[in-house]
Write a protein that holds these residues in place. Sequence first.
Motif, PDB file in Angstrom:
ATOM      1  N   GLU B 280      -6.743   6.286  -0.780  1.00  0.00           N
ATOM      2  CA  GLU B 280      -5.586   5.398  -0.910  1.00  0.00           C
ATOM      3  C   GLU B 280      -5.225   4.683   0.389  1.00  0.00           C
ATOM      4  O   GLU B 280      -4.664   3.602   0.351  1.00  0.00           O
ATOM      5  N   CYS B 282      -7.165   3.854   3.237  1.00  0.00           N
ATOM      6  CA  CYS B 282      -8.099   3.012   3.990  1.00  0.00           C
ATOM      7  C   CYS B 282      -8.707   1.935   3.090  1.00  0.00           C
ATOM      8  O   CYS B 282      -8.754   2.078   1.875  1.00  0.00           O
ATOM      9  N   LEU B 305      -4.793   1.309   6.116  1.00  0.00           N
ATOM     10  CA  LEU B 305      -3.820   0.366   5.555  1.00  0.00           C
ATOM     11  C   LEU B 305      -2.397   0.916   5.657  1.00  0.00           C
ATOM     12  O   LEU B 305      -1.434   0.170   5.705  1.00  0.00           O
ATOM     13  N   GLU B 335       7.803   8.483  -4.850  1.00  0.00           N
ATOM     14  CA  GLU B 335       7.236   7.182  -4.479  1.00  0.00           C
ATOM     15  C   GLU B 335       6.082   7.357  -3.482  1.00  0.00           C
ATOM     16  O   GLU B 335       6.205   8.095  -2.507  1.00  0.00           O
ATOM     17  N   LEU B 337       3.188   8.738  -3.903  1.00  0.00           N
ATOM     18  CA  LEU B 337       2.404   9.968  -4.034  1.00  0.00           C
ATOM     19  C   LEU B 337       1.255   9.762  -5.016  1.00  0.00           C
ATOM     20  O   LEU B 337       1.438   9.196  -6.098  1.00  0.00           O
ATOM     21  N   ILE B 359       1.478   8.186   0.948  1.00  0.00           N
ATOM     22  CA  ILE B 359       1.447   7.131   1.963  1.00  0.00           C
ATOM     23  C   ILE B 359       2.871   6.685   2.255  1.00  0.00           C
ATOM     24  O   ILE B 359       3.747   6.698   1.387  1.00  0.00           O
ATOM     25  N   ASP B 361       4.951   4.039   5.492  1.00  0.00           N
ATOM     26  CA  ASP B 361       4.800   3.297   6.751  1.00  0.00           C
ATOM     27  C   ASP B 361       5.087   4.197   7.956  1.00  0.00           C
ATOM     28  O   ASP B 361       4.589   3.955   9.048  1.00  0.00           O
TER      29      ASP B 361
END
Lengths: 382, 382
Positions: B280, B282, B305, B335, B337, B359, B361
């Motif tokens: 998820e 990269c 990413l 969110e 996941l 993921i 930021d």
Amino acid sequence: MKKDGMKDFPRIGIIGGGQLGKMMAQEAKKMGLFVSVLDPTPGCPASSVSDIQIVGDFYDEEKLEELVKQSDVATYDIEHIATEPLKRLQDRGYSILPSPYLLEVIQDKLAQKEILKKAGIPVARFMKIERIAVEEFKKFGYPLVQKARKGGYDGRGVAVIRSEEDMAKALHTGSYVEELVDIEKELAVMVARSTKGEIRCYPVVEMVFDEKANICDMVIAPARIEKDLEERATEIAKEVVKVLDGVGVFGVEMFLDKKGRILVNEIAPRPHNSGHYTIEACATSQFEQHIRAISGLPLGSTKLLSPAVMVNLLGEEGYEGTPLIEGFEEALSMEGLYFHFYGKKTTRPYRKMGHVTVIDDDVEKALEKAQKAKSILKVKAR
Amino acid sequence: MKKDGMKDFPRIGIIGGGQLGKMMAQEAKKMGLFVSVLDPTPGCPASSVSDIQIVGDFYDEEKLEELVKQSDVATYDIEHIATEPLKRLQDRGYSILPSPYLLEVIQDKLAQKEILKKAGIPVARFMKIERIAVEEFKKFGYPLVQKARKGGYDGRGVAVIRSEEDMAKALHTGSYVEELVDIEKELAVMVARSTKGEIRCYPVVEMVFDEKANICDMVIAPARIEKDLEERATEIAKEVVKVLDGVGVFGVEMFLDKKGRILVNEIAPRPHNSGHYTIEACATSQFEQHIRAISGLPLGSTKLLSPAVMVNLLGEEGYEGTPLIEGFEEALSMEGLYFHFYGKKTTRPYRKMGHVTVIDDDVEKALEKAQKAKSILKVKAR
């Protein structure tokens, strides 16, 4: 659901094992779910990525029943399937989503339009025609689009009639007529709605069509339109799925006309070509989202992580047979390009054989790259 | 390769159908490749997402040959396989990557260390021992780690000997001793190298271990370390794969010690648990990258990413049997996941049953969420 709050994984049944079924299955398998597929073609794209393929026709009641009975929830990747047996199975308590009653409405494009119009959803002016005759067309007024009520797909079942001279092009099948919209852009919104009524929309995208084959060729995400149009399109799409009481993922195709009107064109009751970009560009792909929606699971985020452009890899004209791809290595060396090939055993002119998605922080750059990829990659035959 | 520049898709053979084989197969199938898997367990995780499973042992020469012969390139998802027949097949011209000669070195942790040391790669001080005896350990000096030369996996085959009193813990198998490194962090770098010598590194990540089971529990990407350490770790990892003349994706595990030394611990000649987050987070997942590398295709971008944290879903202590998951719905409502479950038919304490990647930021927020997911999700048994 067990009493202690633990949950067994739902077993998923998919009617149709084409590329959409394949991508649904891959996402379901990622989450460890058991997947069965019903498709008439042995070795269909979904078969090698699912647990079981039942080889059978989409109109074979026995096979449909076999699939539905071995699944906790059944769904479909294609609209052209028998609804009567599915309605009976649903009435007996089996879970089939989206509902076969909804599918029945979708299958008849006129019924679909009538329901949308009745609910106040903006659609192009249309009229039911009683028979295929000059007087009927004249009554509605030229130019017009004649659309088959049933069985249309990827540009089939549509005739543009600009005047009486075009009567030779008229379709001789149950149909209706619609105003010829002066299209500025074709837009689409993927909407997910769960068994619990939770609803989430993906970004508005632009669909670009191959004029020759009238088949969706390229999708640009997000659509390059004004914010207010984006909001309006999203609201309309959401409303459509609520009106239909839909559960699953729906592709809502819309026209933006030269006057700035947004008109709903048609609804796909399943993941849709215009949502393939979500695999790489959104937090949750439309395929995983569909599985979540029909399984009573919470919906995932539809956030766009990066602008993206998707191009379909259509079978080249003049080639038929076992597919062979030209430009594979060159395309794969492009940064941010994702290659999907569906594994169909035979290519034919304009058949959807695969797609590529290109992500880039700048949507125009993604578009450039995608166009380059399209010019490099050719699906020919051995 | 055909003369006209068109390429037939390579047929991929995978020895081992566990989670790594499954995720390799899913990526290969996405690109439309034909995938065969060899695994002794009928219905192993990879079987339902591949074209063919050959049921057979990793040491069964006939089955290995069957797999290799029907593949354009064969690879493996596990190190504990027979190298002799694979070496013979390679010598006869079949493509097996990474090379079985390389695998043979990797299988013997002492040989692996010796090659790295000889090439100037920083490793912890180590010594071959002739027999399991107090004098040997004493000669090396306490505290030390005794490591089995062969067969170790997920924490097995390692004994920490702090003094003579720990002799009862000593392993009675071919082994070597190594200094007990004062670990600050355990790091890993996934390195891809193609048949054409193209090389790309993924970001340096932190591996966090479950102390009780000594099994990788959590991976934090990117590692929270200084830039210069990051560069050093990347350079070392790249050098390791060049020294081994490796083709494929390699997991290079390293220690960062309290003095700031980076020491290579061991090499996995395949996609690795520390690289699951790449699916998820990269541009190209380690699994697609492995397929590209061994197939002679260009490597994809390894760009991160988004920061990400991966946690393994291990079988809960006290449960054995058909897996049942607790907290599935609650976790899926988080969110960002992503839930992966491998489809193993039986859970056991500490068995790797699935993983989740989060993921965000902000890597610290991803870590918080991942820890929350870990506390929610429990793999129990029916």
